[in-house]
Scaffold this active site. Structure first.
Site, short mmCIF file in Angstrom:
data_model
loop_
_atom_site.label_atom_id
_atom_site.label_comp_id
_atom_site.label_asym_id
_atom_site.label_seq_id
_atom_site.Cartn_x
_atom_site.Cartn_y
_atom_site.Cartn_z
N TYR A 142 0.94 -1.05 -0.10
CA TYR A 142 0.65 0.29 -0.22
C TYR A 142 0.92 1.00 -0.09
CZ TYR A 142 -3.94 -2.95 1.34
OH TYR A 142 -5.11 -4.00 1.22
N LYS A 192 3.64 -15.38 1.32
CA LYS A 192 3.37 -16.54 0.05
C LYS A 192 5.08 -16.29 0.33
CE LYS A 192 0.45 -16.83 -2.55
NZ LYS A 192 -0.03 -18.36 -2.76
N ASP A 224 -3.20 -18.01 1.20
CA ASP A 224 -4.36 -18.17 1.05
C ASP A 224 -4.55 -19.36 1.45
OD1 ASP A 224 -1.48 -20.03 0.21
OD2 ASP A 224 -2.07 -20.60 -1.65
N ASP A 248 -5.07 -7.67 5.82
CA ASP A 248 -6.44 -6.65 5.26
C ASP A 248 -7.24 -7.71 5.42
OD1 ASP A 248 -7.73 -4.96 5.11
OD2 ASP A 248 -6.44 -3.75 3.06
N ASP A 252 -9.94 -9.01 7.83
CA ASP A 252 -11.54 -8.96 7.75
C ASP A 252 -12.45 -10.38 7.86
OD1 ASP A 252 -11.59 -5.87 7.60
OD2 ASP A 252 -12.04 -6.05 5.50
#
Ligand code: NAD
Length: 367
Positions: A142, A192, A224, A248, A252
């Site tokens: 980000y 990852k 994942d 992020d 959630d």
């Protein structure tokens, strides 16, 4: 005795309503437990824009730098949607996070027994769930450069860069290990590393920091797979540490295991200040909820539980944080629910202030 300083920034929409209930709780701790806070209040977001033409004044930013903890309600609303990006309410929040250098975002996912039916997952998968996701908040994709949309070979190309320095990984890993030491002594790091160099470095640095925390059981998981495991068997986790982007999404996902946005607190922590307390901001995960603002329908629990996190992480009052969390749990167990926690139309919902009063009454009963 050291003073406990707190800056309250209610913000916009239901931020103001839920903060009214937090003030009742703060008053209760002063009256009944002799724990007092030196509280100041200020504007942030749209409320600050309306008065000062900016979502966060330099004076408010300076105050935030001085206090032990900032407690924020929520910012934003349709009234501000067309404002220039530089003065949108969210910029106030981002400035606070950036200038306080709040690099560790703590998002608990806790399933209160009384709300187990509320999850979209089966009750036995979520009942008693208590996990903590630590998300790196100030770096990663980000923020990485280069970024932008360029034209190459006659077509547009969107670019973002995932970039992490060793020290950025180390400090968030350390925060996560410290937390794990105070909880179940289990930490799972997610990245990852199979396809990303930043993931390889992440895994290496977390493994190095682990040497300082031999009591903690460390595992690594591809993010994942982590997403799958979170919905398959979330109780296998205690603390999870991950980068900004994966955090992020995963936080959630984990949060929704537990039911309503109205129940979710968060903390964002930075480096220790001169008094040893970390720079810190506490806020509910939800936004300003313009659809219900001003109607007395908001659930104040997320903001009250954010204050409980402040008691635990800024003021080292774990037992009082436990007391407050137990008070929220007992109110839910008594069947007192705001509208967001009702499954059938038959029951009359508690209003925001009735929920706050019930939590204060449960605190009284805890004495
Ligand atoms: P939201 O979280 O405000 O609301 C989403 C839904 O959840 C709404 O239906 C709302 O009524 C409900 N809800 C949220 N909190 C609740 C509570 N405490 N009790 C009961 N119901 C609750 O998200 P949104 O609608 O996408 O955004 C509204 C505004 O808030 C936007 O301007 C957005 O930018 C802003 N926002 C701010 C923050 C923040 O301040 N940290 C976070 C998210 C969104």
């Amino acid at each position: 005795m050291s003073t406990n300083t707190l800056l309250i920034l209610p913000g916009d929409g239901i931020g103001q309503e839920v903060m009214t209930e937090v003030r009742k709780v703060i008053t209760w701790f002063g009256d009944k437990r002799g724990i007092t806070f030196d509280v100041s209040e200020d504007l942030v977001g749209g409320a600050a824009y309306d008065k000062h033409g900016t979502p966060l004044t330099d004076e408010t930013m300076a105050k935030a730098q001085e206090v032990d903890a900032v407690l924020l309600g929520a910012v934003g609303g349709p009234k501000y949607d067309d404002l220039d990006f530089s003065v949108k309410p969210e910029r106030g929040l981002l400035r606070l996070r950036k200038e306080l250098d709040l690099f560790a975002n703590l998002r608990p996912a806790q399933c209160f027994g009384a709300l187990a039916d509320f999850s979209s997952l089966k009750k036995d998968i979520v009942a008693g769930l208590d996990i903590m996701i630590v998300r790196e908040l100030t770096s990663g994709i980000y923020f990485g450069e280069p970024r932008g949309i360029i034209t190459e070979n006659n077509e547009r190309v969107g670019i973002n860069t995932q970039r992490y320095t060793e020290s950025e990984i180390e400090r968030v890993a350390r925060a996560a290990f410290e937390l794990a030491m105070k909880r179940g002594k289990k930490l799972c790091s997610m990245e990852k590393a199979n396809v990303m160099e930043s993931g390889i470095l992440w895994r290496q640095v977390v493994t190095e920091v682990h040497k300082d925390y031999p009591e903690v059981e460390l595992s690594h998981m591809y993010a994942d797979n982590g997403a799958m495991q979170l919905v398959r068997a979330p109780k296998q986790f205690d603390v999870i540490v991950t980068d900004n982007l994966f955090g992020d999404i995963l936080s959630d996902c984990a949060a929704m295991l537990t039911g309503s946005l109205g129940m979710l607190p968060s903390a964002s922590l930075g480096l220790p200040m001169a008094n040893g307390r970390p720079r810190a901001m506490y806020e509910p995960v939800h936004g300003s909820a313009p659809d219900i603002a001003g109607k007395g329908l908001a659930n104040p629990s997320a903001c009250i539980l954010s204050f409980a996190m402040a008691l635990r992480y800024s003021f080292d009052m774990g037992a009082e944080a436990d007391r407050l969390e137990a008070a929220v749990e007992s109110v839910l167990a008594d069947g007192i629910r705001t509208a967001d926690l009702l499954q059938s139309d038959g029951q009359k919902p508690a209003s925001t202030s009735q929920m706050g009063d019930a939590i204060v009454a449960a605190l009284d009963a805890s004495l």
